[in-house]
Design a protein around this motif. Structure first.
Motif: not given
Ligand SMILES: [Zn+2]
Length: 331
Positions: A120, A156-158, A243, A281
């Motif tokens: 991503h 995802d955490v990002h 993540d 992640g």
């Molecule tokens: Zn991530």
């Protein structure tokens, strides 16, 4: 509902750098709770250069191939993103399996493509953040030949900067990301809402570090799920990065494995559609349990409710997004 399937990627070990956070070992660890009977292999699944070119510049695709072919050991496309002599093929198979997951979902079966490298962060013209080709974006772009509207939910955490950029100007793809604010890659502020025909079809919920399942539940119930219901997607893709787990070394959030089952169940309820998930992640010891929680939810299991209350900053983000979203302002 039919049992979900898990798409496995036999060639993933050919893209590996032991000791790197994004290694084959983390994929094998994530698969430990997946029963053998759910695992499906699709021999030869690989995104064609034509499918990649819907998201990536042809010159970039060729450059990745050439850089990999010229290698004898490990190379780097950017300081975070390593390549091996076979990474071009492995990244194509990851994208191909994301597209296979979409095909399964369109045929009525939820599918989780357990693939690497992740995708991503990959942009039109460059690799970034462990990502070579944007598998979910490639799957979404190909699916637009088959259906009218595609939703992508990215937990995802990002922030998924590459996916956002790929569909920023279209109203045929709704991109919803819930991620940690002021964290890599730095994009995904809540005023990034799309442009031109796509205005309002990007929704970013940047949450504070340490957010819990209660925060995620609040954002899903008040923003993500109502937006999905209003959008009416024909296909729901999930950029499934685990993540945000509390034990993740790269995350900084405070989710427990069951929270991922909660999010999957909310998406099923909001859309009435099977889900097509692709791994992003997820680097901590709880990853395997989170994958099992997602599969349980896809199978109809009752995910336990997240405990506690959302924090004030999370409520403010949700209120801002609801007030500013054309998809939500009729509520
Ligand atoms: Zn991530």
């Amino acid at each position: 509902m039919p049992r979900p399937i898990v798409l496995v990627q036999p060639d993933a070990p050919l893209h590996d750098l032991p000791g790197h956070p994004e290694s084959q070992a983390r994929l094998e660890a994530a698969l430990t709770g997946v029963p053998p009977e759910l695992r499906v292999s699709v021999p030869g699944a690989s995104a064609s250069p034509g499918n990649l070119a819907r998201v990536h510049a042809p010159a970039y695709i060729a450059a990745v191939r050439e850089r990999c072919e010229a290698l004898t050991g490990i190379g780097q496309l950017d300081p975070d993103t390593y390549i091996t002599p076979r990474s071009y093929d492995v990244a194509r198979s990851a994208a191909g399996l994301a597209l296979e997951a979409a095909r399964y979902a369109l045929a009525g079966t939820s599918a989780f493509a357990m693939v690497r490298p992740p995708g991503h962060h990959a942009e039109r013209t460059h690799a970034m953040g462990f990502c070579l080709f944007n598998s979910v974006a490639v799957a979404a772009a190909a699916a637009l030949d088959m259906v009218r509207r595609v939703a992508i939910v990215d937990w995802d955490v990002h922030h998924g900067n590459g996916t956002q950029a790929a569909f920023y100007g279209t109203d045929r793809v709704l991109y919803c990301s819930v991620h940690r604010r002021f964290h890599f890659p730095g994009t995904g502020w809540y005023d990034e809402r799309g442009a031109d025909a796509g205005l309002g079809f990007t929704l970013n919920a940047p949450l504070a570090a340490g957010s819990t399942g209660a925060d995620y539940r609040h954002v899903f119930e008040s923003v993500v799920c109502p937006a999905l219901a209003a959008f009416g997607p024909d296909l729901v893709l999930v950029s499934a990065g685990q993540d945000p787990l509390a034990d993740d070394p790269l995350g900084g959030m405070a989710l427990v494995p069951a929270d991922f089952g909660m999010m999957a169940r909310l998406l099923l309820e909001a859309t009435g559609r099977p889900l097509a998930l692709a791994l992003e992640g997820g680097y901590g010891p709880g990853h395997a349990d989170a994958v099992v929680a997602v599969l349980d939810a896809l199978e109809g299991g009752d995910a336990p409710a997240a405990r506690g209350e959302p924090r004030a900053v999370t409520r403010h983000v949700a209120e801002f997004l609801v007030a500013g979203s054309p998809l939500l302002d009729d509520r």
